[in-house]
Design an enzyme around this catalytic site. Sequence first.
Site, PDB file in Angstrom:
ATOM      1  N   ASN A  17       0.807  -1.233   0.000  1.00 12.68           N
ATOM      2  CA  ASN A  17       0.000   0.000   0.000  1.00 12.68           C
ATOM      3  C   ASN A  17       0.833   1.272   0.000  1.00 12.68           C
ATOM      4  OD1 ASN A  17       0.681  -0.645   2.679  1.00 12.68           O
ATOM      5  ND2 ASN A  17      -1.006   0.586   3.458  1.00 12.68           N
ATOM      6  N   GLU A  52       3.384  -5.551  12.215  1.00 11.28           N
ATOM      7  CA  GLU A  52       2.504  -4.382  12.008  1.00 11.28           C
ATOM      8  C   GLU A  52       1.384  -4.852  11.097  1.00 11.28           C
ATOM      9  OE1 GLU A  52       2.902  -1.597  13.531  1.00 11.28           O
ATOM     10  OE2 GLU A  52       4.919  -1.872  14.314  1.00 11.28           O
ATOM     11  N   CYS A  65      -3.399   1.531   6.275  1.00 11.98           N
ATOM     12  CA  CYS A  65      -3.816   0.775   7.470  1.00 11.98           C
ATOM     13  C   CYS A  65      -4.405   1.708   8.528  1.00 11.98           C
ATOM     14  CB  CYS A  65      -2.629   0.011   8.033  1.00 11.98           C
ATOM     15  SG  CYS A  65      -1.225   1.089   8.343  1.00 11.98           S
ATOM     16  N   GLU A  98       7.351   0.217  15.975  1.00 17.00           N
ATOM     17  CA  GLU A  98       8.387   0.793  15.130  1.00 17.00           C
ATOM     18  C   GLU A  98       8.511   2.261  15.500  1.00 17.00           C
ATOM     19  OE1 GLU A  98       6.933  -0.092  11.133  1.00 17.00           O
ATOM     20  OE2 GLU A  98       8.119  -1.932  11.132  1.00 17.00           O
TER      21      GLU A  98
HETATM   22  P1  NAD Z   1      -0.013  -9.343   2.913  1.00 19.87           P
HETATM   23  O1  NAD Z   1       0.009  -9.852   4.317  1.00 19.87           O
HETATM   24  O2  NAD Z   1      -0.747 -10.104   1.893  1.00 19.87           O
HETATM   25  O3  NAD Z   1       1.480  -9.229   2.346  1.00 19.87           O
HETATM   26  C1  NAD Z   1       2.467  -8.477   3.006  1.00 19.87           C
HETATM   27  C2  NAD Z   1       3.834  -9.042   2.649  1.00 19.87           C
HETATM   28  O4  NAD Z   1       3.936 -10.349   3.191  1.00 19.87           O
HETATM   29  C3  NAD Z   1       4.070  -9.192   1.141  1.00 19.87           C
HETATM   30  O5  NAD Z   1       5.407  -8.874   0.855  1.00 19.87           O
HETATM   31  C4  NAD Z   1       3.784 -10.657   0.911  1.00 19.87           C
HETATM   32  O6  NAD Z   1       4.428 -11.194  -0.213  1.00 19.87           O
HETATM   33  C5  NAD Z   1       4.336 -11.260   2.190  1.00 19.87           C
HETATM   34  N1  NAD Z   1       3.786 -12.582   2.521  1.00 19.87           N
HETATM   35  C6  NAD Z   1       2.583 -13.105   2.164  1.00 19.87           C
HETATM   36  N2  NAD Z   1       2.456 -14.347   2.656  1.00 19.87           N
HETATM   37  C7  NAD Z   1       3.585 -14.606   3.345  1.00 19.87           C
HETATM   38  C8  NAD Z   1       4.046 -15.717   4.103  1.00 19.87           C
HETATM   39  N3  NAD Z   1       3.313 -16.821   4.235  1.00 19.87           N
HETATM   40  N4  NAD Z   1       5.251 -15.634   4.702  1.00 19.87           N
HETATM   41  C9  NAD Z   1       5.999 -14.517   4.603  1.00 19.87           C
HETATM   42  N5  NAD Z   1       5.625 -13.441   3.889  1.00 19.87           N
HETATM   43  C10 NAD Z   1       4.432 -13.485   3.271  1.00 19.87           C
HETATM   44  O7  NAD Z   1      -0.490  -7.854   3.026  1.00 19.87           O
HETATM   45  P2  NAD Z   1      -0.788  -6.849   1.831  1.00 19.87           P
HETATM   46  O8  NAD Z   1      -2.053  -7.290   1.186  1.00 19.87           O
HETATM   47  O9  NAD Z   1       0.450  -6.692   1.025  1.00 19.87           O
HETATM   48  O10 NAD Z   1      -1.014  -5.479   2.623  1.00 19.87           O
HETATM   49  C11 NAD Z   1      -2.222  -5.058   3.145  1.00 19.87           C
HETATM   50  C12 NAD Z   1      -2.288  -5.320   4.625  1.00 19.87           C
HETATM   51  O11 NAD Z   1      -1.206  -4.706   5.291  1.00 19.87           O
HETATM   52  C13 NAD Z   1      -3.526  -4.738   5.260  1.00 19.87           C
HETATM   53  O12 NAD Z   1      -4.059  -5.668   6.169  1.00 19.87           O
HETATM   54  C14 NAD Z   1      -2.999  -3.517   6.002  1.00 19.87           C
HETATM   55  O13 NAD Z   1      -3.773  -3.105   7.100  1.00 19.87           O
HETATM   56  C15 NAD Z   1      -1.666  -4.000   6.427  1.00 19.87           C
HETATM   57  N6  NAD Z   1      -0.790  -2.876   6.727  1.00 19.87           N
HETATM   58  C16 NAD Z   1      -0.458  -2.632   8.026  1.00 19.87           C
HETATM   59  C17 NAD Z   1       0.356  -1.552   8.350  1.00 19.87           C
HETATM   60  C18 NAD Z   1       0.752  -1.252   9.766  1.00 19.87           C
HETATM   61  O14 NAD Z   1       1.660  -0.465   9.951  1.00 19.87           O
HETATM   62  N7  NAD Z   1       0.113  -1.831  10.753  1.00 19.87           N
HETATM   63  C19 NAD Z   1       0.824  -0.725   7.322  1.00 19.87           C
HETATM   64  C20 NAD Z   1       0.454  -1.005   6.022  1.00 19.87           C
HETATM   65  C21 NAD Z   1      -0.345  -2.088   5.719  1.00 19.87           C
END
Ligand code: NAD
Length: 480
Positions: free
Chosen positions: A150, A248, A282, A461
């Site tokens: 995002n 996060e 997020c 963080e």
């Molecule tokens: P996602 O969990 O699908 O993917 C995030 C990352 O994890 C990607 O690089 C992905 O390839 C990797 N990943 C996926 N499966 C994995 C596994 N089994 N093992 C290790 N890595 C793996 O999330 P997304 O769809 O890319 O992002 C959206 C989500 O992120 C939303 O839920 C949003 O709220 C959250 N988010 C949180 C914050 C925060 O600071 N709390 C900030 C931004 C986004």
Amino acid sequence: MQHIKNYINGQLLDPISKKYLDNFCPSTGKVYSYIPDSDAQDVEIAYQAANQAFIGWSNTPKEKRANYLIEISRLIEKHLDKLALAESIDNGKPLKLAKTIDIPRAADNFHFYGTGILHYASHAHSMENSAINYTLRQPIGVAGCISPWNLPLYLFSWKIAPALAAGCTVVAKPSEVTPMTAFLLSEICIEAGLPPGVLNIVHGLGNKVGEAIVSHPGIPLISFTGGTSTGKTIASIAAPMFKKLSLELGGKNPNIIFADCDYEKMLSSTMRSSFSNQGQICLCGSRIFIERSIYEKFKLDFISKTKALLVGNPIEDKTNIGAIVSKEHQQKILSYIELAKTEGGKIICGGKAKIVDGDFEGGYFIEPTIIEGLKYNCRSNQEEIFGPVVSITPFDSEEEALMMANSTIYGLAGIVWTENLTRAHRLANNLKAGIVWINCWLLRDLRTPFGGVKASGVGREGGFEGLDFFTEPKNVCIKF
Ligand code: NAD
């Protein structure tokens, strides 16, 4: 078409398998570049490079490490236009957002930790006349950093910068959905002369590259930002290996609006906290609770402002809402709008995919959407949608607003609009969230702790907490 490369041991490399994945442009729906479909073999060579570089990097004087980070920051600023355009094409976000928020913040992240490490100190505990304890803070080793799509470069650098500043070396994986600016960062690191192996970037899928990083026995700490269910999977692998974890995760943040607020400020900020980055932040306030006495006025004003938002070509300056990041995510958001209807929600603005003519016909656009009439505890008001979709709900008392705000499994951020100082402090105290914004949103001081409670994550963080994460405290006790 461009083939993105892995950045391992200072070199830009093809994946060992030579396999590539399609990289889509969300605003056109067309493939415009290819991403390495890396696997555990690529992670292994990245780990070997990072492990070999660790002794040299962790013993490099912090002033010198700082110089590298500050130089990377300078180069991000120098290439701001190129990076912002790449981010907009890759992610679908409006170019002006990438130019004013994403890329400047990535530069700030490196600058902040480049200078921050110079002021990082540890503690000493004196035992009167008998002994003294001092705490060493030592970089832990090879850090695994995994980030989402995002805010691609912004969040990627928010992990890498403190890790490198602290003296860790890094194996990092950006999201496969938005790999481009991480690739451009590799080129910048080469331009900055960062020693080989200090930062390694391996592109590819989460269940291949991500899991190979998380399960690698030589990588003792994982900093992850992404969805809550991915966080759960990562924790289940990393916890039995006793890895240090920073997670996060997702959010479903409340935006609580009292009748005594500064109405105009609230309205313009609520537009941003609802729909910035297509609602894919997020920290967006997707559940809006409004004191009943101003509910109807707010509803009309909010609808009218939302209808005026321009959805379309992310590159154009006048565009307010760009494309959703992927076809799958667009479908997920639309399915939540359908779910909301079955749960009694009334769509009072938007509610559909948006067709943008010309080159953008195949793009993944959604009209900014407002839903009313949902019960606070129905699925569409409890689960993270992560799109340009908000619900509005009236409340009659502070207690009711607080109860609804705290009712989800999440606890990332909360927003409160009131001019009543006592109430503001009371709500700040009682909201179950890692971050509370009173009369503002997304106002960030990088020194502050950032993170969530409950299913929104573990750890913090930001500021020195970021450096604490990437270092291990070791107490040394000396008896006189
Ligand atoms: P996602 O969990 O699908 O993917 C995030 C990352 O994890 C990607 O690089 C992905 O390839 C990797 N990943 C996926 N499966 C994995 C596994 N089994 N093992 C290790 N890595 C793996 O999330 P997304 O769809 O890319 O992002 C959206 C989500 O992120 C939303 O839920 C949003 O709220 C959250 N988010 C949180 C914050 C925060 O600071 N709390 C900030 C931004 C986004």
